[in-house]
Design a protein around this motif. Structure first.
Motif, PDB file in Angstrom:
ATOM      1  N   MET A   1       0.846  -1.172   0.000  1.00 31.87           N
ATOM      2  CA  MET A   1       0.000   0.000   0.000  1.00 31.87           C
ATOM      3  C   MET A   1       0.894   1.239   0.000  1.00 31.87           C
ATOM      4  O   MET A   1       1.866   1.322   0.736  1.00 31.87           O
ATOM      5  N   ILE A   2       0.543   2.191  -0.832  1.00 31.89           N
ATOM      6  CA  ILE A   2       1.310   3.420  -0.960  1.00 31.89           C
ATOM      7  C   ILE A   2       0.923   4.389   0.164  1.00 31.89           C
ATOM      8  O   ILE A   2      -0.237   4.477   0.546  1.00 31.89           O
ATOM      9  N   GLU A   3       1.919   5.072   0.707  1.00 32.71           N
ATOM     10  CA  GLU A   3       1.664   6.056   1.757  1.00 32.71           C
ATOM     11  C   GLU A   3       1.245   7.380   1.123  1.00 32.71           C
ATOM     12  O   GLU A   3       1.890   7.864   0.197  1.00 32.71           O
ATOM     13  N   LEU A   4       0.142   7.942   1.628  1.00 33.51           N
ATOM     14  CA  LEU A   4      -0.414   9.174   1.068  1.00 33.51           C
ATOM     15  C   LEU A   4      -0.418  10.280   2.106  1.00 33.51           C
ATOM     16  O   LEU A   4      -0.780  10.051   3.256  1.00 33.51           O
ATOM     17  N   ASP A   5      -0.049  11.497   1.671  1.00 31.58           N
ATOM     18  CA  ASP A   5      -0.205  12.660   2.539  1.00 31.58           C
ATOM     19  C   ASP A   5      -1.444  13.428   2.081  1.00 31.58           C
ATOM     20  O   ASP A   5      -2.144  13.013   1.160  1.00 31.58           O
ATOM     21  N   GLU A   6      -1.718  14.545   2.740  1.00 35.35           N
ATOM     22  CA  GLU A   6      -2.928  15.322   2.417  1.00 35.35           C
ATOM     23  C   GLU A   6      -2.923  15.837   0.979  1.00 35.35           C
ATOM     24  O   GLU A   6      -3.967  15.878   0.327  1.00 35.35           O
ATOM     25  N   ILE A   7      -1.763  16.242   0.470  1.00 35.13           N
ATOM     26  CA  ILE A   7      -1.695  16.741  -0.915  1.00 35.13           C
ATOM     27  C   ILE A   7      -1.978  15.600  -1.892  1.00 35.13           C
ATOM     28  O   ILE A   7      -2.700  15.784  -2.873  1.00 35.13           O
ATOM     29  N   ARG A  39       5.594  14.789 -10.588  1.00 31.58           N
ATOM     30  CA  ARG A  39       6.293  13.716  -9.867  1.00 31.58           C
ATOM     31  C   ARG A  39       5.336  12.994  -8.909  1.00 31.58           C
ATOM     32  O   ARG A  39       5.367  11.772  -8.805  1.00 31.58           O
ATOM     33  N   ARG A  40       4.500  13.757  -8.238  1.00 31.94           N
ATOM     34  CA  ARG A  40       3.522  13.140  -7.328  1.00 31.94           C
ATOM     35  C   ARG A  40       2.542  12.250  -8.094  1.00 31.94           C
ATOM     36  O   ARG A  40       2.233  11.134  -7.675  1.00 31.94           O
ATOM     37  N   ILE A  41       2.050  12.747  -9.218  1.00 32.38           N
ATOM     38  CA  ILE A  41       1.108  11.956 -10.023  1.00 32.38           C
ATOM     39  C   ILE A  41       1.782  10.679 -10.515  1.00 32.38           C
ATOM     40  O   ILE A  41       1.200   9.598 -10.448  1.00 32.38           O
ATOM     41  N   ARG A  42       3.020  10.785 -10.982  1.00 33.86           N
ATOM     42  CA  ARG A  42       3.766   9.601 -11.454  1.00 33.86           C
ATOM     43  C   ARG A  42       3.953   8.592 -10.312  1.00 33.86           C
ATOM     44  O   ARG A  42       3.804   7.392 -10.504  1.00 33.86           O
ATOM     45  N   ARG A  43       4.278   9.101  -9.105  1.00 43.56           N
ATOM     46  CA  ARG A  43       4.461   8.223  -7.945  1.00 43.56           C
ATOM     47  C   ARG A  43       3.146   7.521  -7.611  1.00 43.56           C
ATOM     48  O   ARG A  43       3.132   6.319  -7.309  1.00 43.56           O
ATOM     49  N   LEU A  44       2.034   8.230  -7.707  1.00 44.70           N
ATOM     50  CA  LEU A  44       0.726   7.633  -7.449  1.00 44.70           C
ATOM     51  C   LEU A  44       0.391   6.570  -8.500  1.00 44.70           C
ATOM     52  O   LEU A  44      -0.188   5.528  -8.177  1.00 44.70           O
ATOM     53  N   GLU A  45       0.762   6.822  -9.749  1.00 44.41           N
ATOM     54  CA  GLU A  45       0.544   5.828 -10.812  1.00 44.41           C
ATOM     55  C   GLU A  45       1.431   4.613 -10.593  1.00 44.41           C
ATOM     56  O   GLU A  45       0.962   3.469 -10.646  1.00 44.41           O
ATOM     57  N   GLU A  46       2.713   4.841 -10.336  1.00 45.74           N
ATOM     58  CA  GLU A  46       3.650   3.730 -10.149  1.00 45.74           C
ATOM     59  C   GLU A  46       3.341   2.932  -8.892  1.00 45.74           C
ATOM     60  O   GLU A  46       3.572   1.727  -8.843  1.00 45.74           O
ATOM     61  N   GLY A  47       2.800   3.591  -7.873  1.00 48.30           N
ATOM     62  CA  GLY A  47       2.427   2.914  -6.637  1.00 48.30           C
ATOM     63  C   GLY A  47       1.099   2.187  -6.719  1.00 48.30           C
ATOM     64  O   GLY A  47       0.704   1.486  -5.786  1.00 48.30           O
ATOM     65  N   GLY A  48       0.366   2.370  -7.807  1.00 47.12           N
ATOM     66  CA  GLY A  48      -0.894   1.664  -8.012  1.00 47.12           C
ATOM     67  C   GLY A  48      -2.127   2.396  -7.510  1.00 47.12           C
ATOM     68  O   GLY A  48      -3.238   1.884  -7.648  1.00 47.12           O
ATOM     69  N   ALA A  49      -1.967   3.589  -6.925  1.00 46.36           N
ATOM     70  CA  ALA A  49      -3.138   4.341  -6.454  1.00 46.36           C
ATOM     71  C   ALA A  49      -3.962   4.848  -7.626  1.00 46.36           C
ATOM     72  O   ALA A  49      -5.182   4.965  -7.526  1.00 46.36           O
ATOM     73  N   ILE A  50      -3.306   5.143  -8.735  1.00 52.50           N
ATOM     74  CA  ILE A  50      -3.989   5.521  -9.979  1.00 52.50           C
ATOM     75  C   ILE A  50      -3.721   4.397 -10.964  1.00 52.50           C
ATOM     76  O   ILE A  50      -2.571   4.124 -11.296  1.00 52.50           O
ATOM     77  N   SER A  51      -4.782   3.751 -11.429  1.00 55.03           N
ATOM     78  CA  SER A  51      -4.591   2.619 -12.334  1.00 55.03           C
ATOM     79  C   SER A  51      -5.003   2.945 -13.762  1.00 55.03           C
ATOM     80  O   SER A  51      -5.143   2.054 -14.576  1.00 55.03           O
ATOM     81  N   GLY A  52      -5.207   4.204 -14.058  1.00 57.29           N
ATOM     82  CA  GLY A  52      -5.551   4.604 -15.414  1.00 57.29           C
ATOM     83  C   GLY A  52      -6.485   5.785 -15.379  1.00 57.29           C
ATOM     84  O   GLY A  52      -6.981   6.181 -14.328  1.00 57.29           O
ATOM     85  N   ARG A  53      -6.698   6.349 -16.526  1.00 54.50           N
ATOM     86  CA  ARG A  53      -7.634   7.464 -16.666  1.00 54.50           C
ATOM     87  C   ARG A  53      -8.605   7.070 -17.752  1.00 54.50           C
ATOM     88  O   ARG A  53      -8.202   6.636 -18.824  1.00 54.50           O
ATOM     89  N   ARG A  54      -9.896   7.188 -17.443  1.00 53.52           N
ATOM     90  CA  ARG A  54     -10.915   6.705 -18.366  1.00 53.52           C
ATOM     91  C   ARG A  54     -11.824   7.825 -18.824  1.00 53.52           C
ATOM     92  O   ARG A  54     -12.118   8.745 -18.082  1.00 53.52           O
ATOM     93  N   LEU A  55     -12.267   7.676 -20.032  1.00 54.26           N
ATOM     94  CA  LEU A  55     -13.281   8.551 -20.590  1.00 54.26           C
ATOM     95  C   LEU A  55     -14.627   7.923 -20.259  1.00 54.26           C
ATOM     96  O   LEU A  55     -14.847   6.737 -20.477  1.00 54.26           O
ATOM     97  N   ARG A  56     -15.541   8.690 -19.702  1.00 54.72           N
ATOM     98  CA  ARG A  56     -16.868   8.165 -19.357  1.00 54.72           C
ATOM     99  C   ARG A  56     -17.859   8.636 -20.411  1.00 54.72           C
ATOM    100  O   ARG A  56     -18.108   9.829 -20.550  1.00 54.72           O
ATOM    101  N   LEU A  57     -18.406   7.690 -21.155  1.00 54.26           N
ATOM    102  CA  LEU A  57     -19.359   8.006 -22.203  1.00 54.26           C
ATOM    103  C   LEU A  57     -20.778   7.986 -21.646  1.00 54.26           C
ATOM    104  O   LEU A  57     -21.083   7.234 -20.724  1.00 54.26           O
ATOM    105  N   ASN A  58     -21.647   8.792 -22.231  1.00 52.32           N
ATOM    106  CA  ASN A  58     -23.050   8.829 -21.855  1.00 52.32           C
ATOM    107  C   ASN A  58     -23.788   7.869 -22.788  1.00 52.32           C
ATOM    108  O   ASN A  58     -24.043   8.196 -23.955  1.00 52.32           O
ATOM    109  N   ALA A  59     -24.119   6.681 -22.263  1.00 53.70           N
ATOM    110  CA  ALA A  59     -24.748   5.644 -23.083  1.00 53.70           C
ATOM    111  C   ALA A  59     -26.057   6.121 -23.693  1.00 53.70           C
ATOM    112  O   ALA A  59     -26.339   5.863 -24.868  1.00 53.70           O
ATOM    113  N   GLU A  60     -26.861   6.835 -22.919  1.00 50.38           N
ATOM    114  CA  GLU A  60     -28.158   7.294 -23.418  1.00 50.38           C
ATOM    115  C   GLU A  60     -27.990   8.273 -24.577  1.00 50.38           C
ATOM    116  O   GLU A  60     -28.695   8.185 -25.584  1.00 50.38           O
TER     117      GLU A  60
END
Length: 151
Positions: A1-7, A39-60
């Motif tokens: 588990m990755i350690e997270l601070d408030e930022i 650097r923080r975003i990269r660390r969050l991605e490499e640590g597994g806290a961010i597993s991707g960025r998705r586009l959310r489509l409106n099915a309707e």
């Protein structure tokens, strides 16, 4: 588990709301430089806290006015592998999610269709013909009050 601070937590909340925000804009918002934010975003991605960025489509808006949750119990346990079923069901474009669950059913699917006759076609011609498909329970989505958000 990755350690997270408030930022880190604030960055995750901001990105969960809108993953298109630039590191520069996020940095200004949280009092960081663009490189420090990146650097923080990269660390969050490499640590597994961010597993991707998705586009959310409106099915309707795209013409899919019906969403149905299906519970599927495999008919012939042992004769069809879970991987074969998962691979076959994942190839159906109308199936949005496939979840292997514990309970009355083996799988839970989220299926979109243009309307109820279209859903019936998908159910009869695609889902019920899958290897091992047995008992099925359908629940039609009437409304969605809470959209997925951060943990």
């Amino acid at each position: 588990m990755i350690e997270l601070d408030e930022i880190d937590r604030a960055l995750l909340r901001a990105l969960a709301r809108d993953a298109t925000q630039s590191a520069s804009a996020l940095g200004r918002r949280f009092g960081l430089s663009q490189p420090a934010t990146w650097r923080r975003i990269r660390r969050l991605e490499e640590g597994g806290a961010i597993s991707g960025r998705r586009l959310r489509l409106n099915a309707e808006a795209l013409g899919f006015g019906v969403t149905v949750f299906l519970g599927i119990k495999l008919a012939t346990r042992g004769r069809v592998s879970l991987e074969d079923f998962e691979r076959a069901v994942s190839a159906i474009p109308e199936v949005q999610t496939v979840e292997h669950v514990l309970g009355l059913f083996d799988y839970r699917l989220r299926v979109v269709a243009r309307d109820l006759p279209d859903f019936e076609r998908v159910l009869r011609r695609r889902i019920m013909t899958l290897p091992g498909a047995g008992e099925v329970e359908a629940n039609v989505l009437l409304s969605e009050e809470r959209l997925p958000g951060p943990l």
